[in-house]
Design an enzyme around this catalytic site. Sequence first.
Site, PDB file in Angstrom:
ATOM      1  N   ASP A  84      38.225  71.070   3.774  1.00 51.32           N
ATOM      2  CA  ASP A  84      36.957  70.406   3.459  1.00 51.32           C
ATOM      3  C   ASP A  84      36.138  71.156   2.408  1.00 51.32           C
ATOM      4  OD1 ASP A  84      37.556  68.355   5.150  1.00 51.32           O
ATOM      5  OD2 ASP A  84      36.174  68.920   6.742  1.00 51.32           O
ATOM      6  N   ARG A  87      46.907  59.864   7.432  1.00 52.20           N
ATOM      7  CA  ARG A  87      46.168  60.324   8.616  1.00 52.20           C
ATOM      8  C   ARG A  87      46.558  59.577   9.888  1.00 52.20           C
ATOM      9  NH1 ARG A  87      40.062  61.760   6.834  1.00 52.20           N
ATOM     10  NH2 ARG A  87      40.188  63.173   8.601  1.00 52.20           N
ATOM     11  N   LYS A 124      28.360  68.029  11.398  1.00 52.85           N
ATOM     12  CA  LYS A 124      28.861  66.665  11.646  1.00 52.85           C
ATOM     13  C   LYS A 124      30.100  66.690  12.533  1.00 52.85           C
ATOM     14  CE  LYS A 124      31.634  64.394   8.561  1.00 52.85           C
ATOM     15  NZ  LYS A 124      32.813  63.819   9.229  1.00 52.85           N
ATOM     16  N   ASN A 125      31.074  67.527  12.167  1.00 49.78           N
ATOM     17  CA  ASN A 125      32.358  67.474  12.865  1.00 49.78           C
ATOM     18  C   ASN A 125      32.313  68.085  14.263  1.00 49.78           C
ATOM     19  OD1 ASN A 125      33.390  66.143  10.710  1.00 49.78           O
ATOM     20  ND2 ASN A 125      34.703  67.816   9.976  1.00 49.78           N
ATOM     21  N   CYS A 150      43.317  56.305   4.780  1.00 50.26           N
ATOM     22  CA  CYS A 150      42.050  56.558   4.103  1.00 50.26           C
ATOM     23  C   CYS A 150      42.368  57.198   2.770  1.00 50.26           C
ATOM     24  CB  CYS A 150      41.136  57.425   4.944  1.00 50.26           C
ATOM     25  SG  CYS A 150      41.691  59.099   5.071  1.00 50.26           S
ATOM     26  N   ARG A 183      27.686  59.853   4.652  1.00 47.81           N
ATOM     27  CA  ARG A 183      28.413  60.005   5.917  1.00 47.81           C
ATOM     28  C   ARG A 183      28.334  61.448   6.417  1.00 47.81           C
ATOM     29  NH1 ARG A 183      33.993  59.399   5.182  1.00 47.81           N
ATOM     30  NH2 ARG A 183      33.891  60.315   7.222  1.00 47.81           N
TER      31      ARG A 183
HETATM   32  C1  UD1 Z   1      39.350  66.796  10.919  1.00 48.63           C
HETATM   33  C2  UD1 Z   1      37.996  66.758  10.235  1.00 48.63           C
HETATM   34  C3  UD1 Z   1      38.166  66.684   8.717  1.00 48.63           C
HETATM   35  C4  UD1 Z   1      39.056  67.825   8.241  1.00 48.63           C
HETATM   36  C5  UD1 Z   1      40.363  67.870   9.025  1.00 48.63           C
HETATM   37  C6  UD1 Z   1      41.209  69.086   8.698  1.00 48.63           C
HETATM   38  C7  UD1 Z   1      36.627  65.627  11.890  1.00 48.63           C
HETATM   39  C8  UD1 Z   1      35.876  64.409  12.286  1.00 48.63           C
HETATM   40  N1  UD1 Z   1      37.279  65.586  10.719  1.00 48.63           N
HETATM   41  O1  UD1 Z   1      40.009  65.573  10.600  1.00 48.63           O
HETATM   42  O2  UD1 Z   1      36.872  66.786   8.130  1.00 48.63           O
HETATM   43  O3  UD1 Z   1      39.363  67.635   6.877  1.00 48.63           O
HETATM   44  O4  UD1 Z   1      40.093  67.904  10.442  1.00 48.63           O
HETATM   45  O5  UD1 Z   1      40.510  70.253   8.930  1.00 48.63           O
HETATM   46  O6  UD1 Z   1      36.613  66.630  12.587  1.00 48.63           O
HETATM   47  N2  UD1 Z   1      48.157  64.541  11.808  1.00 48.63           N
HETATM   48  C9  UD1 Z   1      49.301  63.927  12.256  1.00 48.63           C
HETATM   49  N3  UD1 Z   1      49.243  63.212  13.423  1.00 48.63           N
HETATM   50  C10 UD1 Z   1      48.103  63.101  14.162  1.00 48.63           C
HETATM   51  C11 UD1 Z   1      46.932  63.735  13.701  1.00 48.63           C
HETATM   52  C12 UD1 Z   1      46.991  64.449  12.512  1.00 48.63           C
HETATM   53  O7  UD1 Z   1      50.342  64.009  11.628  1.00 48.63           O
HETATM   54  O8  UD1 Z   1      48.125  62.443  15.208  1.00 48.63           O
HETATM   55  C13 UD1 Z   1      48.179  65.315  10.538  1.00 48.63           C
HETATM   56  C14 UD1 Z   1      47.254  64.727   9.470  1.00 48.63           C
HETATM   57  O9  UD1 Z   1      47.886  63.695   8.760  1.00 48.63           O
HETATM   58  C15 UD1 Z   1      46.971  65.940   8.623  1.00 48.63           C
HETATM   59  C16 UD1 Z   1      46.966  67.085   9.635  1.00 48.63           C
HETATM   60  O10 UD1 Z   1      47.619  66.589  10.791  1.00 48.63           O
HETATM   61  O11 UD1 Z   1      48.007  66.148   7.694  1.00 48.63           O
HETATM   62  C17 UD1 Z   1      45.605  67.583  10.011  1.00 48.63           C
HETATM   63  O12 UD1 Z   1      44.784  66.499  10.343  1.00 48.63           O
HETATM   64  P1  UD1 Z   1      43.669  66.578  11.480  1.00 48.63           P
HETATM   65  O13 UD1 Z   1      43.352  67.998  11.786  1.00 48.63           O
HETATM   66  O14 UD1 Z   1      44.066  65.704  12.619  1.00 48.63           O
HETATM   67  O15 UD1 Z   1      42.428  65.919  10.755  1.00 48.63           O
HETATM   68  P2  UD1 Z   1      41.277  65.127  11.456  1.00 48.63           P
HETATM   69  O16 UD1 Z   1      41.123  65.626  12.855  1.00 48.63           O
HETATM   70  O17 UD1 Z   1      41.444  63.672  11.229  1.00 48.63           O
END
Ligand code: UD1
Length: 420
Positions: free
Chosen positions: A308, A122, A22-23, A117, A400
């Site tokens: 995950d 996030r 998925k990701n 969420c 999902r």
């Molecule tokens: C992706 C995965 C999700 C997985 C996560 C961590 C997808 C669609 N989803 O989510 O399944 O659990 O990686 O491996 O690929 N953060 C910030 N600012 C930002 C972006 C992130 O502070 O602009 C923080 C988040 O709050 C979190 C950390 O960075 O604490 C990691 O999040 P991130 O790797 O961005 O998660 P996703 O990409 O949303």
Amino acid sequence: MDKLLITGGQALSGNVAISGAKNAALPILFSTLLADDIVTLTNIPHLNDVTTTIALLGRLGADITLGDNMTVEVDPRSVNEHVAPYELVRTMRASILALGPLVAKHGKGQVSLPGGCAIGARPVNLHIHGLELMGADIVVEHGYIKADVPGGRLKGAHILMDTVSVTGTENLLMAATLADGRTVIENAAREPEVVDLANCLIAMGAKIQGVGTSKLVIDGVERLSGVNYRVQPDRIETGTFLVAAAVTRGSVTCTHTDPSLLEAVLVKLEEAGAVVETGEDWIKLDMQGCRPKAVDVTTAPYPAFPTDMQAQFTVLNAVAQGAARIKETIFENRFMHVPELSRMGADISLDGNNALVRGVETLSGAEVMATDLRASASLVIAGLVAGGETLVDRIYHIDRGYECIEDKFSMLGANIRRVK
Ligand code: UD1
């Protein structure tokens, strides 16, 4: 609303075919917006998040053909809209991945700001900041991120990511492929899904160095071409079935997968007492009828243990011999499954982002509520091992991210069915 009804107690046994990731599928589907020709993707999993992404691409004007065997053909040449609306984004945070490609290809894009969420706030500040460094003017108003590029083309930039972010890295990587000049992304995420996206972009003609490392160097090109690309197997789905096998003291072989994508998980499963064998595209886990041993787990960015898989290992520890600590370092609120597991008889003490899990002999079936995607998977696994019936509510979270979950578990001997 659908629910899953599970009668626990069967040791799982047999083979299960793993779906596409998925990701990886989501960013790769969004990357088609960058191309000048038709992109054909195979091994796309049949999931609600994929349906949402396809709907969003269609809303932007892309011409989409769904073929047999999970083939999706996207013709992005007809894209004439630049807004990802709230009603689609609110159901899937990953819609933010439309922003980088739209801005890079069309010089403008608007994506509804994803809300919080269940697993935490996030934020998307890293996505926004990186695009600003590449020359986009960005305002957030009326709930939308609105980006415009003066002159129409992004410029290469030096970007140091404060935090390792998977979709943040993916968004900026996609944007940089068509930017003018060189972009360097430091502290980039090294997750296999980022690698899969990068490989797809390279096949489209992008110039990317450092794939799989924390420093990505991208030399922007004028155009990207169409491509035929196969999405990698889902490492989290694989891990989920392996944990289910371990928890039920069974023996399961995952096929159509890639053991190199989940080393940290396999190490922990062996530590829990599983006999693990691997081939090029399969993994066999055999508990030889034994109860798993409790294992300490700390989540961290790849190649460390994935967040995950945290909820699934919480269940493993809940029925294991001994006690273990689980530390969540990625998300601030990712123990929503714990109160539900406690209702099934698990002995778990929570202290902030640490859980102390003391294994019990058995769980007892109950009505439980899914709160997010991976938490729901953990409740299904708990149901498979618990005595009596477990009814998992709100399984739209599971749909999902897991393809035909009840069919796959049924084929392994589980007593599980979907009820209205
Ligand atoms: C992706 C995965 C999700 C997985 C996560 C961590 C997808 C669609 N989803 O989510 O399944 O659990 O990686 O491996 O690929 N953060 C910030 N600012 C930002 C972006 C992130 O502070 O602009 C923080 C988040 O709050 C979190 C950390 O960075 O604490 C990691 O999040 P991130 O790797 O961005 O998660 P996703 O990409 O949303």
